[in-house]
Design a protein around this motif. Structure first.
Motif, PDB file in Angstrom:
ATOM      1  N   VAL A  76      75.922  29.303 -26.392  1.00  0.00           N
ATOM      2  CA  VAL A  76      76.847  30.108 -27.194  1.00  0.00           C
ATOM      3  C   VAL A  76      76.490  29.942 -28.663  1.00  0.00           C
ATOM      4  N   PRO A  77      76.706  31.034 -29.471  1.00  0.00           N
ATOM      5  CA  PRO A  77      77.353  32.305 -29.134  1.00  0.00           C
ATOM      6  C   PRO A  77      76.397  33.288 -28.474  1.00  0.00           C
ATOM      7  N   GLN A  78      77.009  34.249 -27.764  1.00  0.00           N
ATOM      8  CA  GLN A  78      76.253  35.328 -27.149  1.00  0.00           C
ATOM      9  C   GLN A  78      77.190  36.518 -26.996  1.00  0.00           C
ATOM     10  N   GLY A  79      76.623  37.716 -26.820  1.00  0.00           N
ATOM     11  CA  GLY A  79      77.443  38.909 -26.659  1.00  0.00           C
ATOM     12  C   GLY A  79      78.219  39.225 -27.923  1.00  0.00           C
ATOM     13  N   VAL A  80      79.487  39.621 -27.752  1.00  0.00           N
ATOM     14  CA  VAL A  80      80.360  39.975 -28.872  1.00  0.00           C
ATOM     15  C   VAL A  80      81.246  38.783 -29.208  1.00  0.00           C
ATOM     16  N   VAL A  81      81.281  38.400 -30.487  1.00  0.00           N
ATOM     17  CA  VAL A  81      82.056  37.248 -30.944  1.00  0.00           C
ATOM     18  C   VAL A  81      83.115  37.747 -31.924  1.00  0.00           C
ATOM     19  N   ASP A  82      84.379  37.595 -31.557  1.00  0.00           N
ATOM     20  CA  ASP A  82      85.477  38.010 -32.431  1.00  0.00           C
ATOM     21  C   ASP A  82      85.814  36.846 -33.365  1.00  0.00           C
ATOM     22  N   MET A  83      85.636  37.038 -34.657  1.00  0.00           N
ATOM     23  CA  MET A  83      85.889  35.985 -35.647  1.00  0.00           C
ATOM     24  C   MET A  83      87.254  36.122 -36.304  1.00  0.00           C
ATOM     25  N   SER A  84      88.130  36.952 -35.752  1.00  0.00           N
ATOM     26  CA  SER A  84      89.463  37.130 -36.337  1.00  0.00           C
ATOM     27  C   SER A  84      90.214  35.802 -36.332  1.00  0.00           C
ATOM     28  N   GLY A  85      90.676  35.364 -37.492  1.00  0.00           N
ATOM     29  CA  GLY A  85      91.465  34.147 -37.611  1.00  0.00           C
ATOM     30  C   GLY A  85      90.698  32.857 -37.414  1.00  0.00           C
ATOM     31  N   GLN A  86      89.356  32.897 -37.304  1.00  0.00           N
ATOM     32  CA  GLN A  86      88.553  31.695 -37.075  1.00  0.00           C
ATOM     33  C   GLN A  86      88.113  31.084 -38.407  1.00  0.00           C
ATOM     34  N   GLY A  92      68.881  20.597 -14.381  1.00  0.00           N
ATOM     35  CA  GLY A  92      67.709  19.722 -14.240  1.00  0.00           C
ATOM     36  C   GLY A  92      66.384  20.364 -14.577  1.00  0.00           C
ATOM     37  N   SER A  93      66.381  21.523 -15.226  1.00  0.00           N
ATOM     38  CA  SER A  93      65.116  22.207 -15.502  1.00  0.00           C
ATOM     39  C   SER A  93      64.375  21.595 -16.675  1.00  0.00           C
ATOM     40  N   GLY A  94      65.070  20.925 -17.586  1.00  0.00           N
ATOM     41  CA  GLY A  94      64.439  20.339 -18.755  1.00  0.00           C
ATOM     42  C   GLY A  94      64.022  21.352 -19.787  1.00  0.00           C
ATOM     43  N   GLN A  95      64.419  22.609 -19.655  1.00  0.00           N
ATOM     44  CA  GLN A  95      64.053  23.654 -20.594  1.00  0.00           C
ATOM     45  C   GLN A  95      65.170  23.850 -21.634  1.00  0.00           C
ATOM     46  N   LEU A  96      64.768  24.265 -22.837  1.00  0.00           N
ATOM     47  CA  LEU A  96      65.716  24.587 -23.903  1.00  0.00           C
ATOM     48  C   LEU A  96      66.430  25.895 -23.550  1.00  0.00           C
ATOM     49  N   VAL A  97      67.743  25.858 -23.452  1.00  0.00           N
ATOM     50  CA  VAL A  97      68.531  27.039 -23.081  1.00  0.00           C
ATOM     51  C   VAL A  97      69.651  27.220 -24.106  1.00  0.00           C
ATOM     52  N   LEU A  98      69.722  28.396 -24.713  1.00  0.00           N
ATOM     53  CA  LEU A  98      70.791  28.706 -25.673  1.00  0.00           C
ATOM     54  C   LEU A  98      72.034  29.144 -24.904  1.00  0.00           C
ATOM     55  N   ALA A 122      63.677  28.922 -28.879  1.00  0.00           N
ATOM     56  CA  ALA A 122      64.429  29.954 -28.148  1.00  0.00           C
ATOM     57  C   ALA A 122      65.268  30.755 -29.125  1.00  0.00           C
ATOM     58  N   ARG A 123      65.405  32.065 -28.821  1.00  0.00           N
ATOM     59  CA  ARG A 123      66.195  32.968 -29.650  1.00  0.00           C
ATOM     60  C   ARG A 123      67.250  33.662 -28.797  1.00  0.00           C
ATOM     61  N   GLN A 124      68.391  33.996 -29.457  1.00  0.00           N
ATOM     62  CA  GLN A 124      69.451  34.719 -28.747  1.00  0.00           C
ATOM     63  C   GLN A 124      70.269  35.518 -29.752  1.00  0.00           C
ATOM     64  N   GLY A 125      70.674  36.720 -29.375  1.00  0.00           N
ATOM     65  CA  GLY A 125      71.450  37.574 -30.271  1.00  0.00           C
ATOM     66  C   GLY A 125      72.936  37.574 -29.945  1.00  0.00           C
ATOM     67  N   PHE A 126      73.723  37.949 -30.939  1.00  0.00           N
ATOM     68  CA  PHE A 126      75.167  38.139 -30.764  1.00  0.00           C
ATOM     69  C   PHE A 126      75.658  39.085 -31.856  1.00  0.00           C
ATOM     70  N   ARG A 127      76.846  39.629 -31.667  1.00  0.00           N
ATOM     71  CA  ARG A 127      77.422  40.570 -32.636  1.00  0.00           C
ATOM     72  C   ARG A 127      78.786  40.053 -33.097  1.00  0.00           C
ATOM     73  N   VAL A 128      79.003  40.028 -34.416  1.00  0.00           N
ATOM     74  CA  VAL A 128      80.271  39.585 -35.001  1.00  0.00           C
ATOM     75  C   VAL A 128      81.201  40.787 -35.154  1.00  0.00           C
ATOM     76  N   ILE A 134      70.958  37.064 -35.052  1.00  0.00           N
ATOM     77  CA  ILE A 134      70.083  36.347 -34.133  1.00  0.00           C
ATOM     78  C   ILE A 134      70.090  34.883 -34.549  1.00  0.00           C
ATOM     79  N   TRP A 135      70.242  33.985 -33.571  1.00  0.00           N
ATOM     80  CA  TRP A 135      70.109  32.564 -33.888  1.00  0.00           C
ATOM     81  C   TRP A 135      68.968  31.960 -33.083  1.00  0.00           C
ATOM     82  N   GLN A 136      68.282  31.013 -33.715  1.00  0.00           N
ATOM     83  CA  GLN A 136      67.064  30.438 -33.138  1.00  0.00           C
ATOM     84  C   GLN A 136      67.130  28.918 -33.208  1.00  0.00           C
ATOM     85  N   ILE A 137      66.711  28.258 -32.136  1.00  0.00           N
ATOM     86  CA  ILE A 137      66.632  26.803 -32.085  1.00  0.00           C
ATOM     87  C   ILE A 137      65.170  26.411 -31.889  1.00  0.00           C
TER      88      ILE A 137
END
Length: 629
Positions: A520-530, A512-518, A600-606, A585-588
């Motif tokens: 996923v993705p976040q942290g380490v993202v394994d893309m094997s077979g995706q 209920g905060s009404g704020q933009l919140v990112l 908002a910005r958030q980082g992740f590692r592939v 880094i992904w940004q919305i």
């Protein structure tokens, strides 16, 4: 439709269609003929296969397709027999003549009247005769050479280390045979060798004589038992050296033993082996090598029984169950005897059933405890009968049918909503008399209201109806042919949930905060077979559209690699070519707001864990089923 009729019946294309139909028809006939098991029909049976390793085939004289042979397969007159690489077999002809087939061998059998004619095309075969053999009535033809076997035990080898592919070596181990080449007849006696090269024949005594194991011999051993090698040399030959190898060319020699004795014991593991003996001629100093012999060691042990399970009683209500007994086949056995008794010492109520298969079903066993075992019997001389350990099976008569037992999904298993498109499998087990099931799915564990119900004759349902996210329950009831029903099974639970949602996303969906919140993705993202990468965020209160930007971080610099807009708080990236292993880094950015747009910005590692962590031990060979080392 009119165009199709014109194409089929009024244009020149109808001839193409006709030819395709004819080709498909004959292709189907060929497939049926190729895949069917050969039937001997009224052909004259002259022997059978008593042992086979790997692939040995037969072709009837009036057919063009080869069919695989098995242990106990009968052989008929005018059969053409061949063995493939790393394969061997033992044939018993009517009487007690044995033909031992080495790998890559081929010959033709013709028993006209009381005389057996064998046409040898290549490879190696060993002929051993007994008291009831066709003594003096067996001939072998190979090229221009005709061998009258007489009362001899002999081995024929084609192209044994000679350049001429038509070369043939004949070894006589017992008795006497005669050889006719180009009208010239010669006698070959015990421990003599005839080398045939075209029309030239050279007969001589064998300097180094191998006694046992015999050529193409099948040796049955107990665990850790030593293999005994027996040989002797002619006068004037010394410094004997026994060589044992895993391959015919002796590129992989396992043991080399220098011995002045004619008997040597060597511990060997089960499998295929090759052996020979070398000796020195005292007069000339030259090394003489014996013939090459191949033998196969097989451990003779009781079969392993695996069904029925002694810990699972077999229950019935009205009709006695059909109990299936199964065991692992023995490579040496030609037949099995299933023994059943009311006591473990097999003295009371003993019943015996003969079979050549590795399974047998009994349908009239009364309730109570039964004990069973399997006797495996071989027709190969010297192979002792083996008896499996005793196992118990309990048969129980019940007054009512047991409830089916659910197997999956159970224990709060999570199911992705997308899985219902292809079908989610629900599986259960029940008593054998149950042949009809009612399957139900409900949001309520008491099943006061059922959202899905179906009736099936199988012990599974593949559910394709889409279910809303949340907890669900399912159960099954069985029904017999008599109409009697079982109790309902226990209600098993499962959860329908989008597996791509993270804990952070679930917690923040309703804050209920009404704020933009990112999310996923976040942290380490394994893309094997995706094949896609999903971006999710909790939208701010006033925005109806958003811009997503994806940046790659490399060498301390940020580079835009992808940008798009969406009207939903989720974005699916399918162009994975913009990704690489490393940080992103992904940004919305919210769009359409007159003031104070949110960003908002958030980082992740592939990562690609599968590619980075694979080791030789992670590799599993699926084909071929057998590996020879």
């Amino acid at each position: 439709m009119n165009r199709l009729k014109y194409f089929l019946f009024h244009s020149d294309s109808r001839w193409v269609v006709l030819l395709i139909a004819i080709a498909l028809f004959f292709l189907m006939l060929f497939y049926v003929d190729y895949s069917r098991e050969a039937d001997i029909g009224t052909r004259k049976v002259i022997g059978k296969i008593v042992y086979k390793n790997n692939t040995v085939q037969r072709k009837f004289a009036d057919e063009v397709v080869w069919s695989n042979l098995r242990s106990n397969s009968p052989l008929t007159n005018m059969d053409l027999i061949r063995s493939e690489n790393l394969s061997d077999a033992i044939i018993y002809l009517n009487g007690d003549t044995k033909i031992k087939i080495d790998e890559n061998s081929m010959f033709f059998l013709d028993l006209s009247g009381d005389q057996l004619k064998l046409e040898f095309s290549g490879g190696s075969i060993q002929i051993e005769q007994g008291s009831e053999s066709l003594s003096g009535k067996m001939t072998i033809k190979s090229g221009d050479a005709v061998i009258n076997v007489g009362d001899a035990d002999l081995k024929i080898v084609s192209n044994e280390g000679q350049g001429n592919k038509g070369a043939l070596n004949l070894y006589v181990q017992k008795g006497q045979a005669s050889l006719n080449v180009d009208g010239q007849s010669q006698s070959i006696g015990k421990n003599q060798k005839a080398a045939i090269d075209g029309k030239e024949v050279a007969v001589k005594d064998v300097e180094v004589r191998l006694v046992s194991p015999a050529a193409q011999e099948l040796v049955t051993t107990a665990q850790n038992e030593k293999m005994k090698f027996n040989f002797n040399t002619a006068a004037g030959y010394t410094d004997s050296r026994l060589e044992i190898a895993r391959d015919r060319n002796f590129n992989r020699i396992v043991r080399t033993l220098s011995s002045s004795e004619a008997r040597v014991g060597v511990a060997l593991s089960p499998g295929t082996w090759y052996w020979r003996v070398k000796a020195r001629d005292q007069k000339t100093g030259q090394i003489v090598t014996s013939e090459l012999r191949r033998f196969r060691m097989v451990e003779n042990k009781p079969v392993q029984t695996y069904s029925p399970d002694p810990n699972q009683p077999i229950r019935f209500v009205d009709n006695k169950p059909t109990v299936g007994f199964a065991w692992a086949p023995s490579p040496l056995a030609n037949s099995y005897t299933l023994e059943l008794a009311k006591d473990s010492s097999f003295k009371s109520g003993v019943r015996r059933f003969q079979t050549q298969s590795s399974s047998y079903s009994v349908s009239d066993l009364p309730p109570g405890d039964w004990y069973w075992r399997v006797r495996s019997k071989s027709e190969i001389a010297g192979v002792a009968e083996q008896v499996s350990p005793v196992k118990r099976v309990r048969i129980e008569k019940r007054d009512a049918y047991d409830a089916p037992v659910v197997e999956r999904p159970v224990k709060q298993l999570t199911v992705d909503p997308a899985a219902f498109e292809k079908g989610v499998l629900f599986v259960w087990q029940s008593m054998a008399e149950i042949n009809r099931f009612t399957f139900q799915v409900s949001k309520d564990p008491s099943f006061s209201k059922t959202q899905y119900q179906t009736v099936t004759e199988a012990n599974f349902v593949q559910l394709r109806q889409q279910l809303a996210e949340g907890s669900w329950y399912w159960r099954v009831q069985g029904q017999a042919a008599s109409g009697k029903t079982s109790r309902w099974s226990e209600a098993a639970s499962f959860i329908v949930q989008d597996k791509s949602k993270t804990a952070k996303e679930k917690e923040s969906e309703d804050d209920g905060s009404g704020q933009l919140v990112l999310l996923v993705p976040q942290g380490v993202v394994d893309m094997s077979g995706q094949n896609r990468l999903i971006f999710r965020w909790r939208p701010d209160a006033r925005s109806k559209a958003w811009r997503i930007s994806l940046f790659q971080v490399k060498d301390g610099r940020t580079r835009l690699v992808h940008r798009s807009q969406t009207t939903k708080p989720v974005y699916v990236l399918t162009d994975l070519s913009v990704l690489d292993v490393g940080p992103f880094i992904w940004q919305i950015d919210s769009l359409g707001q007159a003031s104070a747009p949110q960003s908002a910005r958030q980082g992740f590692r592939v990562t690609l864990k599968e590619a980075g962590s694979i080791r030789p031990d992670d590799i599993e060979f699926l084909s071929p089923e057998k590996m020879y080392r």
